[in-house]
Design a protein around this motif. Sequence first.
Motif, PDB file in Angstrom:
ATOM      1  N   LEU A   1      -8.207  -4.562   4.641  1.00 37.63           N
ATOM      2  CA  LEU A   1      -6.763  -4.598   4.410  1.00 37.63           C
ATOM      3  C   LEU A   1      -6.109  -5.788   5.108  1.00 37.63           C
ATOM      4  O   LEU A   1      -5.104  -6.321   4.636  1.00 37.63           O
TER       5      LEU A   1
ATOM      6  N   ARG B   1      -5.283  -3.487  -4.881  1.00 43.43           N
ATOM      7  CA  ARG B   1      -4.150  -2.749  -4.304  1.00 43.43           C
ATOM      8  C   ARG B   1      -4.619  -1.337  -3.949  1.00 43.43           C
ATOM      9  O   ARG B   1      -5.288  -0.671  -4.748  1.00 43.43           O
ATOM     10  N   ILE B   2      -4.289  -0.885  -2.739  1.00 42.01           N
ATOM     11  CA  ILE B   2      -4.718   0.424  -2.277  1.00 42.01           C
ATOM     12  C   ILE B   2      -3.586   1.436  -2.411  1.00 42.01           C
ATOM     13  O   ILE B   2      -2.467   1.208  -1.939  1.00 42.01           O
ATOM     14  N   VAL B   3      -3.888   2.548  -3.073  1.00 38.34           N
ATOM     15  CA  VAL B   3      -3.025   3.719  -3.075  1.00 38.34           C
ATOM     16  C   VAL B   3      -3.869   4.864  -2.536  1.00 38.34           C
ATOM     17  O   VAL B   3      -5.003   5.060  -2.976  1.00 38.34           O
ATOM     18  N   CYS B   4      -3.361   5.570  -1.545  1.00 39.19           N
ATOM     19  CA  CYS B   4      -4.166   6.644  -0.958  1.00 39.19           C
ATOM     20  C   CYS B   4      -3.380   7.948  -0.945  1.00 39.19           C
ATOM     21  O   CYS B   4      -2.157   7.959  -1.158  1.00 39.19           O
TER      22      CYS B   4
ATOM     23  N   THR C   1      -6.179  -1.334  -9.121  1.00 41.06           N
ATOM     24  CA  THR C   1      -5.746  -0.391  -8.096  1.00 41.06           C
ATOM     25  C   THR C   1      -6.899   0.524  -7.709  1.00 41.06           C
ATOM     26  O   THR C   1      -7.604   1.044  -8.581  1.00 41.06           O
TER      27      THR C   1
ATOM     28  N   SER D   1       0.852  -1.186   0.000  1.00 41.38           N
ATOM     29  CA  SER D   1       0.000   0.000   0.000  1.00 41.38           C
ATOM     30  C   SER D   1       0.889   1.239   0.000  1.00 41.38           C
ATOM     31  O   SER D   1       1.886   1.296   0.717  1.00 41.38           O
TER      32      SER D   1
ATOM     33  N   ARG E   1      -1.250   0.373   7.985  1.00 39.20           N
ATOM     34  CA  ARG E   1      -1.655  -0.508   6.885  1.00 39.20           C
ATOM     35  C   ARG E   1      -1.650   0.236   5.553  1.00 39.20           C
ATOM     36  O   ARG E   1      -1.305  -0.320   4.512  1.00 39.20           O
ATOM     37  N   LEU E   2      -2.061   1.509   5.591  1.00 42.72           N
ATOM     38  CA  LEU E   2      -2.142   2.302   4.360  1.00 42.72           C
ATOM     39  C   LEU E   2      -0.789   2.872   3.957  1.00 42.72           C
ATOM     40  O   LEU E   2      -0.546   3.125   2.777  1.00 42.72           O
TER      41      LEU E   2
END
Length: 458
Positions: A270, A289-292, A249, A177, A314-315
Motif C-alpha cells: 500500500l 485499488r483496495i476495498v476491504c 479493484t 482505499s 492505510r486501508l
Amino acid sequence: MAQAKTDSLPKLLIVEDDEGLQAQLKWAYDAYEVVIAGDRESALAALRAEAPAVVTLDLGLPPDPDGVSEGFAVLDAIVELKPDTKIIVASGHGARESALEAIARGAYDFYQKPVDIERLGLIVDRAFRLHAIEEENRRLAARVGSESTVLGAIITAAPEMAKVGRMIERVADTGVSVMLLGASGTGKELLARGLHNVSDRRDGNFVAINCAAIPENLLESELFGHEKGAFTGAVKTTEGKIELADGGTLFLDEVGDIPAPLQVKLLRFLQERTIERVGGRRSIPVDTRIVCATHQNLEAMIGEGTFREDLFYRLAEIVVKIPALAERPGDAVLLARHFLNRFAREMNPGVTGFAPDALAAIDAWPWPGNVRELENRVKRAVIMADGKLVGAEDLDLQDGSEEAETALNLKTAREQSDRRMIRKALARSEGNISNTARLLGISRPTLYDLLKQYDLQT
C-alpha cells in the motif's frame, strides 16, 4: 441564452454571469449540449425547457455577485423543481463553507475558482455518469413498485442504505482505499462490486478474496503470487490476487483475519505500490485499488496488538458503515418478495407470494444473519411450501418483537415510530397508497401529509 445545435447530446446547463467564462466553458464541453444562463430567471427557464441532467452553478450571481444569496436561491429552486439534477457549484478561494453548505442543501459537488477546465470536466463527466445510473435504477424500480436499488446491486427502500450508496458514489473515482464495516450478511461484497462498477476502474478486473477462508500458510501466495519452485508443489509461476486486479479493484473480505507477518507485507504494498511474489526477488509495480471489509472491531484489535494501526489507516482512508437489515425498516419484506419471485421461478413455480402471517413474521424478526439469513429462509420456504402462499411456519420464524424505543424525547420517539410503520406498510402494500392508508388505519390525505412531513419516498 445559447445552446448547441444537436439534440442528441446530454444537456449541461451552465449558470454563470461572466460572459468570458461562459464562452470558455461552452467550448470546453463539446461532448454535451451546453445551455447558458446568466441569472436566476434564465436559469430556471432553461431548467424547465431543457431538463438538463447536470448544472454548474456560480453562487455569485446578480444582483448579489459578491455574495451567495442569489446562488443559493437558484440552488434551492433547482432542487425543488428537479431534485434528480446533479448540481455542481463554484466556490471562490476561502469559500469552502459556502460550498459545504451547498452540498448540505442538495448540490452534488463543488469546484474551486479560478476554474481548472480539466478538473471540472472530470466532475461533470462523473455527474452525468451517476445521473444515468440513477435514471436506470429508477426505471428498473418502477417495474417492482416501491423497490429500488443502491448502485444497481442492493435492493432497498431505506434512506440509510441510500446514504451509503451516495457516499460510495462520491468516492468511487478518487482511488482511495475504502473499508466497509458491517455485520455478516449485510451485502459488503455487493457494495464493493458496485463501487468498482461506477468507478473509473470498471473496465479492469474485480477480484475478491475471503481472508478468513484461506489457511494462513496459503494466504500469502494467494495474495502476492509465487515463483516456480518457491515451495513444494509450485510447478509454475502464478500471479496473486493483487496482480490479477492490476488496473481494477481487489476486495479483501474479513481483512481482520490477515495474520501479523502478512499485514507487514500488505502495508508495504500500500505504501510502495509494488509487490514481490513468494520466492521472488523482483519488485513488480501494480496499480490495484483496495476495498476491504470486516465484521470485526479493528480498533479493539489494534488495542490488543493483533492488527497494525498503520495498516488500518492505510486501508480505512474512507470508512463506510453498512446498517444491519433490522436497521432498515421495510427492507426485509421488499427483499423477501424479491427472493421469493426468483426462487419460485427456479424451484417451485406454484408459489405466488406470502401469506399475511408470513409478512408479519418477516417484519417482526430481528434478522441476526441479515440478508443472507433472509435469503436462505425464503429459499427453503419456497422449496418446502405445499400451497401457493408461503406461511410463517414455512419460514420457521418464531414470534419476533420490535426493538425497544431508545429515544427518550416523546416527539422524537413518535416520529421514529411513525417513519418505521409507514415504511413497513408501504413495503407490505408494494407502494400502493390506498392499501398503505388502509393498513395504517388513516385516510389517504393524512398519509400524504405524513409522507411529506417525514420526506418519505413512495
